[in-house]
Write a protein that holds these residues in place. Structure first.
Motif, PDB file in Angstrom:
ATOM      1  N   SER A  35     -24.327  -7.059 -22.910  1.00 11.43           N
ATOM      2  CA  SER A  35     -24.215  -5.987 -21.774  1.00 11.43           C
ATOM      3  C   SER A  35     -24.255  -6.324 -19.974  1.00 11.43           C
ATOM      4  CB  SER A  35     -25.948  -5.670 -21.847  1.00 11.43           C
ATOM      5  OG  SER A  35     -26.883  -5.832 -21.575  1.00 11.43           O
ATOM      6  N   GLU A  77     -27.704  -1.892 -16.758  1.00  9.41           N
ATOM      7  CA  GLU A  77     -28.124  -1.200 -18.150  1.00  9.41           C
ATOM      8  C   GLU A  77     -29.184  -1.924 -18.063  1.00  9.41           C
ATOM      9  OE1 GLU A  77     -25.838  -0.905 -22.597  1.00  9.41           O
ATOM     10  OE2 GLU A  77     -24.422  -1.962 -20.765  1.00  9.41           O
ATOM     11  N   LYS A 120     -31.728  -4.199 -19.983  1.00 10.16           N
ATOM     12  CA  LYS A 120     -31.709  -4.683 -20.820  1.00 10.16           C
ATOM     13  C   LYS A 120     -32.455  -5.449 -21.108  1.00 10.16           C
ATOM     14  CE  LYS A 120     -28.484  -1.841 -23.683  1.00 10.16           C
ATOM     15  NZ  LYS A 120     -28.137  -1.341 -24.419  1.00 10.16           N
ATOM     16  N   THR A 121     -34.006  -5.487 -20.171  1.00 15.39           N
ATOM     17  CA  THR A 121     -34.113  -7.001 -19.605  1.00 15.39           C
ATOM     18  C   THR A 121     -35.145  -7.197 -20.682  1.00 15.39           C
ATOM     19  OG1 THR A 121     -36.312  -5.153 -19.086  1.00 15.39           O
ATOM     20  CG2 THR A 121     -34.682  -6.069 -17.807  1.00 15.39           C
ATOM     21  N   ASP A 122     -35.333  -6.558 -21.745  1.00 12.63           N
ATOM     22  CA  ASP A 122     -35.987  -7.392 -22.952  1.00 12.63           C
ATOM     23  C   ASP A 122     -35.088  -8.570 -24.057  1.00 12.63           C
ATOM     24  OD1 ASP A 122     -38.508  -5.457 -22.705  1.00 12.63           O
ATOM     25  OD2 ASP A 122     -38.007  -4.366 -24.775  1.00 12.63           O
ATOM     26  N   GLU A 123     -33.901  -7.612 -23.785  1.00 16.29           N
ATOM     27  CA  GLU A 123     -32.774  -8.640 -24.258  1.00 16.29           C
ATOM     28  C   GLU A 123     -33.025 -10.189 -23.483  1.00 16.29           C
ATOM     29  OE1 GLU A 123     -29.010  -5.836 -24.390  1.00 16.29           O
ATOM     30  OE2 GLU A 123     -29.972  -5.184 -26.861  1.00 16.29           O
ATOM     31  N   TRP A 124     -32.394  -9.462 -22.010  1.00 21.50           N
ATOM     32  CA  TRP A 124     -32.454 -10.827 -21.006  1.00 21.50           C
ATOM     33  C   TRP A 124     -33.901 -12.138 -21.462  1.00 21.50           C
ATOM     34  CZ3 TRP A 124     -32.232  -7.925 -15.315  1.00 21.50           C
ATOM     35  CH2 TRP A 124     -31.396  -7.193 -14.967  1.00 21.50           C
ATOM     36  N   SER A 175     -26.295  -3.962 -28.759  1.00 19.74           N
ATOM     37  CA  SER A 175     -26.495  -3.154 -28.981  1.00 19.74           C
ATOM     38  C   SER A 175     -25.986  -2.429 -28.509  1.00 19.74           C
ATOM     39  CB  SER A 175     -28.506  -3.251 -28.771  1.00 19.74           C
ATOM     40  OG  SER A 175     -28.637  -3.274 -26.914  1.00 19.74           O
ATOM     41  N   THR A 176     -25.511  -2.217 -27.082  1.00 21.80           N
ATOM     42  CA  THR A 176     -24.296  -1.436 -25.903  1.00 21.80           C
ATOM     43  C   THR A 176     -22.679  -1.800 -26.941  1.00 21.80           C
ATOM     44  OG1 THR A 176     -24.730  -2.893 -24.381  1.00 21.80           O
ATOM     45  CG2 THR A 176     -22.972  -1.124 -24.001  1.00 21.80           C
TER      46      THR A 176
END
Length: 245
Positions: A95, A99, A101-105, A197-198
């Motif tokens: 991503s 965006e 998306k800190t959980d994904e980081w 997820s994007t």
């Protein structure tokens, strides 16, 4: 069947599909014993059933150091030793950073970096004591260059490259005879894109991955690295589709 692969005990993380699964199959065909770690138990059961008596599994989340330690213990209990670690588990929920998306980081850092470190920590006491061993990691072509829309993943794979190179030098200086191999695959047809997820990024990656090669191509490089004489270290290999720029 390669004599330097036969009877070697190889621990593989991320073993339930893709590169891990293909590598397990190829190593079994060449006389190795494989110990499979991944989070999906049903997939692991199916794979061990297919591979036969020279394989075993333990459900393993590489984010959990204790579970990786258990995986190594299973290897020792079943086969008496560990010769090779293939730290292969990884995710790529790409991503743009905007965006947030800190959980994904966090997941990428925990799996792609800490997962490798947890795996290293689990085998290093064994490898150091026996003054032999081989650590193989799956970085990525993203460990050698930067890809917009994939900055965090790229950062984690650069980290794997640097950690492995430093570890290689330390091992040589310490005289532990531990070989290291870092793999830099390009587009490979695995489940990696399923973690994106994007939609816009995923669609772009799916278009790009139309040139993808099969996981068997990467498995062949693992076999090649392990099969070299113990005095020879294949430290880095880049594996790309011929059509990938």
């Amino acid at each position: 069947m390669n004599n330097n692969v036969k009877d070697k005990v190889v621990v593989i993380t991320g073993a339930s599909s893709g590169i891990g699964e293909a590598t397990a199959q190829l190593l079994i065909e060449n006389g190795a014993k494989v110990v499979l770690g991944a989070r999906r138990e049903e997939r692991l059961k199916e794979l061990v059933k297919k591979l036969g008596d020279n394989s075993i599994y333990a459900v393993t989340d590489v984010r959990n150091a204790k579970e990786v330690e258990t995986l190594v213990k299973v290897a020792k209990d079943k086969f008496g030793k560990v010769d090779v670690l293939f730290a292969n588990a990884g995710i790529m929920p790409a991503s743009n950073m905007s965006e947030l998306k800190t959980d994904e980081w966090d997941d990428m850092v925990d799996i792609n970096i800490k997962g490798v470190l947890n795996s290293l920590a689990a085998v290093l006491p064994e490898f150091t004591a026996q003054k032999s061993g081989h650590v193989i990691t799956t970085s990525s072509i993203a460990g050698l260059k930067v890809f917009p829309g994939n900055s965090i993943y790229t950062g984690t794979k650069h980290a794997v490259r640097v950690i492995m190179d430093g570890f290689r030098m330390e091992s040589a200086m310490e005289g532990t005879n531990i070989r290291t191999t870092t793999l830099y695959p390009g587009a490979v047809a695995t489940e990696l894109l399923e973690t994106i997820s994007t939609p816009k990024v995923k669609n772009g990656m799916e278009q790009f991955y139309q040139i993808a090669i099969t996981p068997d191509a990467v498995a062949q490089t693992v076999l090649f690295a392990i099969s070299q004489p113990d005095s020879v270290g294949i430290t880095e290999m880049t594996i790309l589709p011929t059509k990938q720029a």
